[in-house]
Enzyme design. Structure first.
Site, PDB file in Angstrom:
ATOM      1  N   THR A 108       0.806  -1.202  -0.088  1.00 49.13           N
ATOM      2  CA  THR A 108       0.122   0.143  -0.146  1.00 49.13           C
ATOM      3  C   THR A 108       0.884   1.115  -0.081  1.00 49.13           C
ATOM      4  O   THR A 108       1.092   1.722  -0.995  1.00 49.13           O
ATOM      5  CB  THR A 108      -0.979   0.078   1.308  1.00 49.13           C
ATOM      6  OG1 THR A 108      -0.167  -0.115   2.301  1.00 49.13           O
ATOM      7  CG2 THR A 108      -2.109  -1.133   1.032  1.00 49.13           C
ATOM      8  N   THR A 136       0.994  -9.375  12.180  1.00 46.56           N
ATOM      9  CA  THR A 136       1.381  -8.201  11.528  1.00 46.56           C
ATOM     10  C   THR A 136       0.426  -7.652  10.690  1.00 46.56           C
ATOM     11  O   THR A 136      -0.665  -8.000  10.434  1.00 46.56           O
ATOM     12  CB  THR A 136       2.716  -8.373  11.009  1.00 46.56           C
ATOM     13  OG1 THR A 136       3.480  -7.246  10.780  1.00 46.56           O
ATOM     14  CG2 THR A 136       2.938  -9.421   9.907  1.00 46.56           C
ATOM     15  N   ASN A 149       0.315  10.549   6.588  1.00 43.11           N
ATOM     16  CA  ASN A 149      -0.825  10.026   7.148  1.00 43.11           C
ATOM     17  C   ASN A 149      -1.825  11.375   7.255  1.00 43.11           C
ATOM     18  O   ASN A 149      -3.301  10.913   7.615  1.00 43.11           O
ATOM     19  CB  ASN A 149      -0.622   9.755   8.459  1.00 43.11           C
ATOM     20  CG  ASN A 149       0.066   8.335   8.707  1.00 43.11           C
ATOM     21  OD1 ASN A 149      -0.918   7.303   8.300  1.00 43.11           O
ATOM     22  ND2 ASN A 149       1.245   8.170   8.630  1.00 43.11           N
ATOM     23  N   SER A 170      -6.242  11.335   0.295  1.00 44.25           N
ATOM     24  CA  SER A 170      -6.432  11.906  -0.758  1.00 44.25           C
ATOM     25  C   SER A 170      -5.537  11.919  -2.077  1.00 44.25           C
ATOM     26  O   SER A 170      -4.866  10.712  -1.927  1.00 44.25           O
ATOM     27  CB  SER A 170      -6.308  13.443  -0.679  1.00 44.25           C
ATOM     28  OG  SER A 170      -4.871  13.685   0.348  1.00 44.25           O
TER      29      SER A 170
END
Length: 391
Positions: free
Chosen positions: A143, A180, A386, A391
């Site tokens: 990610t 995890t 973060n 966005s």
């Protein structure tokens, strides 16, 4: 390596452009697996489904299906139905029991899956089975990771060569408990389900459960340890070597996650010893690891050891006694049983804090119990990542 495992990856062309973000891993019917999942009471739909299926042991091929970009968490009954629909699609395409298919989703919380697009993308993954590499899989599950995390190891038991491959993702929302973010470790060493589960839990406790980036635990945390059961060996005879070899893979993956922590520039290793239990030592180490003051000092390369011992003292461990506290930064003693070391200088501390890896040792007594926690520093980049994650 591990030729009986087939990988298929594809791109949904949504969040990450044309980068792979969807994957399927297929194991043959002899394979068995162990799963550890988040202890957060707020669990994602895929985790709920995995928990329902883990103890079913059907002697058929097994499938792991992963999508990145959407965690399918806080999506209620609809989210669970969406995951089940995708499982049904893959089950039909590969003629594998739905009970032998585990789903994993990672990414933004509170958004529904685009099941139409994902169904098409998982279909592409099935067409690609056997054509993609471990590196492709490692990239497909990322990610906000800046680089993939993969470890390959071969070790010998007698004349037998044992293969291990580990793949993981996760750079934020990491302080797992029995898991995890996402990790998948595979071997060809034949193990019983009991042996596999015990190894998994014991090793996770000292690796993936001993790292912290920001003190937050994801609702999607999942760890899978699977064996293709190809190579037989004497588990009792080689138990120590087996455990140590697997431990090295888990540990290296954990270190890779910390070094790629969101905005991280430092790996900080905090070793606490001398207390009456591992749990007490770990509690102190985690308190230091999660201290914003310690983490920002590390980023600024400021060996502000007062922040370290203040955090340790705030761990609410009854047996903590300042008179017994010894502190080292790197190899340099700062405190010896509560007293300043005449050998320590600020220049020594600064030299250690300029290193990529900062080692901190805290001793609080005579016990042999030791806990090692790994964390990262806290940089402006972490805040930037973060503050605009969605966005």
């Amino acid at each position: 390596m591990l030729k009986d495992i087939k990988i298929g990856c594809a791109s949904s062309k949504t969040k990450y452009g044309t980068r792979f973000d969807t994957s399927i891993v297929k194991l043959e019917k002899e394979a068995i697996w162990s799963g550890l999942f988040t202890s957060n009471k707020f669990k994602s739909a895929p985790v709920e489904i995995c928990l329902e299926k883990m103890n079913k042991n059907i002697a058929e091929p097994k499938i792991l299906m992963v999508n990145a970009g959407n965690a399918n968490a806080a999506t209620g009954k609809k989210g669970k139905k969406d995951s089940e629909k995708l499982i049904e699609d893959v089950s039909f395409l590969l003629n594998v029991s739905k009970d032998n298919i585990l789903p994993f989703s990672t990414g933004v919380v509170g958004e529904l899956l685009d099941t139409k697009k994902l169904s098409q993308t998982f279909k592409k993954c099935t067409d690609q089975l056997g054509k993609n590499s471990w590196e492709d899989f490692a990239n497909a599950i990322m990610t906000t990771d800046t680089r993939h995390k993969i470890v390959k190891k071969v070790f010998k038991l007698g004349n037998q060569k044992i293969n291990v491959i580990g793949v993981a993702k996760g750079v934020g929302m990491i302080e797992p408990n029995m898991a995890t973010t996402l990790s998948f470790i595979f071997t060809d060493l034949k193990l019983s389900k009991i042996q596999l589960k015990k190894l998994h839990r014991d090793i996770c406790d000292q690796t993936f459960n001993a790292i912290s980036i920001d003190g937050d635990q994801s609702p999607s945390d999942s760890s899978i340890f699977a064996t293709t059961s190809e190579i037989k060996s004497d588990f009792k005879k080689y138990h120590k070597k087996i455990k140590n070899s697997f431990f090295e893979v888990f540990k290296e993956l954990a270190e890779k996650m910390v070094l790629d922590g969101e905005g991280a520039t430092k790996l900080i290793k905090i070793k606490v010893s001398g207390l009456s239990s591992y749990a007490a030592s770990k509690k102190v180490a985690l308190k230091v690891a999660n201290s914003p003051l310690v983490k920002t000092a590390a980023y600024g390369e400021d060996p502000n050891w007062g922040r370290i011992i203040t955090a340790a003292g705030n761990a609410d461990v009854k047996e903590f006694d300042m008179k017994n506290l010894s502190l080292k930064i790197g190899v340099h003693p700062v405190l010896v049983r509560g007293n300043l070391s005449p050998k320590y200088s600020e220049a020594q501390g600064k030299k250690e804090f300029r290193k990529k890896t900062i080692n901190i040792e805290i001793n609080l007594g005579k016990s042999k119990h030791t806990a090692l926690i790994m964390t990262s520093d806290l940089s402006p980049e972490y805040i930037s990542i973060n503050s605009d994650y969605r966005s």
